[in-house]
Write an enzyme that holds these catalytic residues in place. Structure first.
Site, PDB file in Angstrom:
ATOM      1  N   LYS A  76      92.185  72.991  74.856  1.00 37.18           N
ATOM      2  CA  LYS A  76      91.990  74.341  74.293  1.00 37.18           C
ATOM      3  C   LYS A  76      90.524  74.758  74.397  1.00 37.18           C
ATOM      4  CE  LYS A  76      95.919  73.774  71.168  1.00 37.18           C
ATOM      5  NZ  LYS A  76      96.412  73.468  69.822  1.00 37.18           N
ATOM      6  N   GLN A 120      94.926  72.204  63.707  1.00 38.27           N
ATOM      7  CA  GLN A 120      95.697  71.383  64.637  1.00 38.27           C
ATOM      8  C   GLN A 120      96.722  70.548  63.861  1.00 38.27           C
ATOM      9  OE1 GLN A 120      95.437  71.633  67.966  1.00 38.27           O
ATOM     10  NE2 GLN A 120      97.044  70.123  68.295  1.00 38.27           N
ATOM     11  N   ASP A 145      97.809  81.088  65.649  1.00 39.60           N
ATOM     12  CA  ASP A 145      98.962  80.208  65.868  1.00 39.60           C
ATOM     13  C   ASP A 145     100.260  80.895  65.419  1.00 39.60           C
ATOM     14  OD1 ASP A 145      98.845  77.720  67.068  1.00 39.60           O
ATOM     15  OD2 ASP A 145      98.063  76.696  65.294  1.00 39.60           O
ATOM     16  N   GLY A 294     104.805  72.934  82.966  1.00 41.72           N
ATOM     17  CA  GLY A 294     105.662  74.078  82.645  1.00 41.72           C
ATOM     18  C   GLY A 294     105.163  74.795  81.414  1.00 41.72           C
TER      19      GLY A 294
HETATM   20  N1  GUN Z   1     100.184  70.646  67.667  1.00 46.16           N
HETATM   21  C1  GUN Z   1     100.955  70.660  68.762  1.00 46.16           C
HETATM   22  N2  GUN Z   1     101.096  71.904  69.225  1.00 46.16           N
HETATM   23  C2  GUN Z   1     100.385  72.710  68.407  1.00 46.16           C
HETATM   24  C3  GUN Z   1     100.133  74.115  68.374  1.00 46.16           C
HETATM   25  O1  GUN Z   1     100.621  74.902  69.192  1.00 46.16           O
HETATM   26  N3  GUN Z   1      99.341  74.534  67.350  1.00 46.16           N
HETATM   27  C4  GUN Z   1      98.814  73.693  66.423  1.00 46.16           C
HETATM   28  N4  GUN Z   1      98.054  74.211  65.462  1.00 46.16           N
HETATM   29  N5  GUN Z   1      99.036  72.392  66.429  1.00 46.16           N
HETATM   30  C5  GUN Z   1      99.807  71.898  67.425  1.00 46.16           C
END
Ligand code: GUN
Length: 320
Positions: A76, A120, A145, A294
């Protein structure tokens, strides 16, 4: 119309009565996400030149030190840097308390120079932390999110233009768009009802005018339900659980699964597979997403999209 990001694999014989049909077209998340990131980079450059160096800003809050989270976060942060989004990683130790996580969230909520905040998941602390409490503490205006009740509620009511749509479902919709197959009036089946994938995917398909069936661990006739799907989105978290024989011929199959299975032929001793048995499903589907390459890269791209959108909303509000 088939976009360039979805390309044909090859033609092959089915073996049944000597008929010929095409094997599924692969929907590339790598190519589609690159396209999205390039578009966002241009938008961010335009913002910076119009508003004297203004840049969207994202904070990723992490509690603990899980290897998978570390990997997702670094992906990210790299994507943000490439696009020109300012991204900051706040790391809390795995001894952190709920109160400390909430305090960090409040301080980011109050910082007007931050436009997006994600926590996260899963939270990795020796102390019990209520995930719902934490995701709902994020200001709905910064909740890129889309996990807070406010944003989830808006999505469930079809108020798509004023909410943040969770990144994985949003990425899945973009991949479905790439096939050129219209969702309107189609029968869509979603497997899984998690807050992050299945439930918002249901809502998103519904408000894009599909007829939606959502299946879960208590659904008794899963193969039958899958067989009815023109569009199938799987977020079950179980390696290769959807068998190719269940899939309707020509269906669009979107696989959100990321599962590690043992593989002695690999140096690491394991490989990544989805929730769909790819080899057999690609014999029947019209379009299919690979794993990896994907849905995964699309989740990151849509997080960037939401962050840029949040910054644009901030600019609009501050000019009023
Ligand atoms: N953990 C795995 N995928 C995600 C996501 O899309 N957002 C967050 N905050 N944690 C994750």
């Amino acid at each position: 119309m088939l976009s360039w990001a979805a390309h044909s694999l090859r033609l092959g014989a089915t073996g049944c009565q000597g008929s010929w049909r095409s094997i599924a077209t692969i929907i590339s998340g790598n190519k589609t996400s690159k396209m999205v990131r390039e578009r966002l980079k241009k938008e961010v450059e335009k913002m910076a030149s119009q508003f004297s160096g203004f840049r969207p800003s994202l904070v990723v809050l992490q509690a603990g030190d899980r290897d998978d989270s570390n990997l997702y976060i670094s992906t990210k942060l790299r994507a943000a840097a490439e696009i020109g989004i300012e991204a900051k990683h706040i790391r809390l130790p795995n001894t952190t308390t709920q109160e400390e996580v909430l305090q960090s969230i409040m301080s980011v909520n109050e910082n007007p120079s931050v436009h997006g905040l994600i926590v996260q998941l899963p939270l990795d602390s020796v102390n019990h932390i209520d995930t719902d409490l934490v995701t709902n503490a994020v200001s709905p205006q910064k909740d890129v999110d889309g996990l807070s009740c406010i944003n989830a509620g808006k999505l469930s009511r079809g108020d798509l233009s004023s909410c943040f749509i969770p990144c994985t479902p949003s990425g899945c919709m973009e991949l479905i768009r790439q096939t050129g197959v219209s969702v309107v009036g189609k029968h869509a089946v979603v497997i899984g009802r998690s807050k992050i994938v299945g439930a918002p995917m249901h809502d998103l398909l519904l408000w894009n005018h599909a007829t939606v069936t959502t299946c879960h661990s208590k659904t008794p006739d899963l193969p039958e339900q899958v067989g009815r799907a023109d569009i199938l989105v799987v977020g079950a978290g179980r390696a290769e659980m959807v068998r190719g024989e269940w899939v309707k011929e020509g269906a669009v199959v979107i696989d959100c699964g990321i599962n590690h299975v043992p593989d002695e032929t690999k140096a690491s001793g394991k490989r990544v597979v989805g929730d769909v048995h790819y080899a057999s499903a690609s014999q029947r589907a019209g379009y299919i997403t690979p794993v990896p390459g994907g849905v995964g890269p699309m989740t990151v791209a849509m997080l960037m999209e939401n962050t840029v959108q949040s910054a644009q909303r901030f600019l609009l509000k501050s000019r009023r």
